[in-house]
Each structure stands twice: as structure tokens, then as C-alpha cells.
Write an enzyme that holds these catalytic residues in place. Structure first.
Site, PDB file in Angstrom:
ATOM      1  CG  HIS A   1      -1.888   1.039   1.363  1.00 56.31           C
ATOM      2  ND1 HIS A   1      -2.113   1.743   2.523  1.00 56.31           N
ATOM      3  CD2 HIS A   1      -2.779   1.534   0.460  1.00 56.31           C
ATOM      4  CE1 HIS A   1      -3.098   2.601   2.347  1.00 56.31           C
ATOM      5  NE2 HIS A   1      -3.518   2.508   1.101  1.00 56.31           N
TER       6      HIS A   1
ATOM      7  CD  GLU B   1      -3.054   2.247  -3.213  1.00 59.19           C
ATOM      8  OE1 GLU B   1      -4.046   2.979  -3.322  1.00 59.19           O
ATOM      9  OE2 GLU B   1      -2.096   2.523  -2.445  1.00 59.19           O
TER      10      GLU B   1
ATOM     11  CG  ASP C   1      -3.085   7.019  -3.000  1.00 60.72           C
ATOM     12  OD1 ASP C   1      -4.090   6.318  -3.156  1.00 60.72           O
ATOM     13  OD2 ASP C   1      -2.315   6.934  -2.018  1.00 60.72           O
TER      14      ASP C   1
ATOM     15  CG  HIS D   1      -3.752   9.377   0.587  1.00 55.75           C
ATOM     16  ND1 HIS D   1      -4.558  10.112   1.435  1.00 55.75           N
ATOM     17  CD2 HIS D   1      -4.397   8.199   0.395  1.00 55.75           C
ATOM     18  CE1 HIS D   1      -5.625   9.408   1.751  1.00 55.75           C
ATOM     19  NE2 HIS D   1      -5.557   8.233   1.134  1.00 55.75           N
TER      20      HIS D   1
ATOM     21  CD  GLU E   1      -7.115   5.273  -4.223  1.00 58.82           C
ATOM     22  OE1 GLU E   1      -6.362   4.732  -3.403  1.00 58.82           O
ATOM     23  OE2 GLU E   1      -8.047   6.049  -3.917  1.00 58.82           O
TER      24      GLU E   1
HETATM   25  O1  G3P Z   1      -6.453   1.558  -3.112  1.00 53.61           O
HETATM   26  C1  G3P Z   1      -6.732   1.085  -1.836  1.00 53.61           C
HETATM   27  C2  G3P Z   1      -6.564   2.150  -0.778  1.00 53.61           C
HETATM   28  O2  G3P Z   1      -5.392   2.852  -1.013  1.00 53.61           O
HETATM   29  C3  G3P Z   1      -7.719   3.112  -0.725  1.00 53.61           C
HETATM   30  O3  G3P Z   1      -7.660   3.978   0.349  1.00 53.61           O
HETATM   31  O4  G3P Z   1      -7.238   6.181   1.341  1.00 53.61           O
HETATM   32  O5  G3P Z   1      -5.439   4.482   1.350  1.00 53.61           O
HETATM   33  O6  G3P Z   1      -6.089   5.601  -0.759  1.00 53.61           O
HETATM   34  P1  G3P Z   1      -6.559   5.117   0.567  1.00 53.61           P
HETATM   35 MG    MG Z   2      -4.832   4.539  -2.198  1.00 55.79          MG
END
Ligand code: G3P
Ligand code: MG
Length: 253
Positions: free
Chosen positions: A15, A42, A44, A57, A117
Site C-alpha cells: 500500500h 498500490e 495514489d 494521497h 489509484e
Molecule cells: O487503493 C486502496 C486504498 O489505497 C484506498 O484507500 O485512502 O489508502 O487511498 P486510501
Molecule cells: Mg490509495
């Protein structure tokens, strides 16, 4: 839906690069995740004022950089000079924000899979979805495994699809709101990625019966990981890259 054949993405996904052990969404985080054996990540993605996709993020800069205010109001030339590591710890001071170009080069060079994402600054949903899809076409040209494009934003997913329908898409859900399954189908999503709290055997069966995949975020404890593995989850997004070893057959602590 562009994917045919077997699901090409690893089960374990780090993440924001490496969760909390390094500054999120920086190359240092990806490198740390890779050192822990991760082969899928993953992150953002949003747009700068001049339309450059980069990793962050929050909509604002304060929490994870030396900058201030809304990130999308700055051009990439200014964003790229910020310190995105010093907030985390001194060891990472000077770590820069990461452009999509740079993370594409790192992932393609290492054969790593990516879950991008699409995290638009509010109001930028259509432009961000469109830009990410067109940049993926340029950056991943000729690659066997494209990034999985996910978003909580239906508008961003729709724009990504309309710009370039070839890239696999996933709907992100924090709750199982009324109509979620039809939304995912209508957008041609190959997967649904939910908060782990709402992922259960019925959701997985519904998705699998429809030829879709089920992933969950953000799974940081062994008990939750084992529960999800037992019901056939296809992907686990985790901060705990030092607890879960992708090389192990099941969740180990
Ligand atoms: O993509 C999964 C997760 O990253 C979604 O929540 O807030 O961590 O971007 P967040
Ligand atoms: Mg995310």
C-alpha cells in the site's frame, strides 16, 4: 474489460509503496517494499496545475511534504522541489514527490505490477481519469501487464474508460452501497476493491460468478489476512510489508 486469460497481478500488494515504513508514495517506499519481497504496489495519482500526474494521497501538501495548500494548484516544477520524506523521518529527508513517469520507469524496469489509484483532487475527476489512461498508453506501451486503474470516483473511472478502454479498471468501495455491483459492471470493471471490513464470501462469490476479481484494503493483521485468504480473496493491499511475506504461501506473522 481488457484482461483476458489468467489474473496477472500478484496476491500481495504494498500500500502506497511500503505502507508506513517509509514515506508513502515515494520511490523510497517502493524500494523498501521491494526489499521485503513485494512485486506489486498500490499508489495514489493526481494532477498538478499543469496536468502532470504525480503521486500524493491527500489533496493538500501539509501531511506528507514540506509544501502547503492544495497540491493541484502548483505546477510540477514547484511540486518536484518539495521534500516528501522529511515529515516521515530524518533518514528520508529530501525524498522528492514522484511523477507517474518516474514510477512507471521503476516498475517496468523491475517487472513490478502496479495498481494506480486515481485519486483526483475534488473537481478534477474527469481530467485525472482521462490523463491517467492516456499516460498509461504512452508509458506502458508494449508491456504485457498494464497497471490496474482503480478509483472511488465513478466519474474518474468513466473518464479513464472513455479515454482508453484497454486498461483494466477496478471500483474502490469503502462500503457496499446500494447498486455497487451494477456500477462496477456498467463501468466494465475487472475487479472490485473493498475495505476489508465489508469483504466476505458472498461478495467474492458474486464477483467470481461474474468473472470479476475481489481485492481488499488495507489489511494489516494476520487474522484478517487469513480470513480473506480462506474465502478466496484475489488481492490483499497492506501496509504491513514487514509482517506479510509475499513469498510465503499464506499469511505469516
Ligand atoms: O487503493 C486502496 C486504498 O489505497 C484506498 O484507500 O485512502 O489508502 O487511498 P486510501
Ligand atoms: Mg490509495
Amino acid at each position: 474489460m481488457a484482461l483476458t486469460g489468467p489474473w496477472p497481478y500478484p496476491l500481495w500488494v504494498a500500500h502506497r509503496g511500503a505502507g508506513k515504513l517509509a514515506p508513502e508514495n515515494t520511490l523510497a517506499a517502493f524500494r523498501l517494499g521491494a526489499q521485503h519481497g513485494y512485486r506489486a504496489f498500490e499508489c495514489d495519482v493526481k494532477l498538478s496545475a499543469d496536468g502532470v500526474p504525480f503521486l500524493l494521497h491527500d489533496a493538500t501538501l501539509e501531511r506528507t511534504s514540506s509544501g502547503q495548500g492544495t497540491a493541484s494548484l502548483l505546477e510540477w516544477s514547484a511540486l518536484s522541489r518539495l521534500d516528501a520524506g522529511g515529515w516521515h523521518s530524518r533518514a528520508f529527508a529530501g525524498e522528492p514527490l514522484l511523477s507517474l513517469d518516474a514510477i512507471a520507469a521503476y516498475c517496468i524496469g523491475n517487472g513490478f505490477a502496479l495498481n494506480l489509484e486515481i485519486k483526483p483532487t475534488p473537481g478534477d475527476e474527469l481530467a485525472t481519469g482521462r490523463k491517467v489512461a492516456t499516460e498509461v498508453a504512452r508509458l506502458w506501451a508494449g508491456q504485457a501487464v498494464p497497471p490496474l486503474l482503480s478509483s472511488f470516483s465513478l466519474d474518474a473511472l468513466r473518464a479513464a474508460r472513455d479515454a482508453d478502454a484497454r486498461w483494466p479498471r477496478a471500483l474502490l468501495l469503502d462500503t457496499l452501497r446500494e447498486g455497487w455491483f451494477d456500477e462496477a459492471k456498467a463501468l466494465g470493471c475487472v475487479a472490485v476493491v473493498t475495505n476489508h471490513k465489508v469483504m466476505d464470501a458472498a461478495v467474492i462469490a458474486r464477483l467470481h460468478d461474474a468473472g470479476r476479481r475481489a481485492l481488499a484494503y488495507t489489511v494489516n493483521d494476520t487474522e484478517t489476512a487469513q480470513r480473506l485468504l480462506a474465502i478466496g480473496i484475489d488481492g490483499i493491499i497492506t501496509d504491513a510489508v514487514d509482517r506479510f511475506s509475499p513469498a510465503a504461501a499464506s499469511a505469516q506473522s
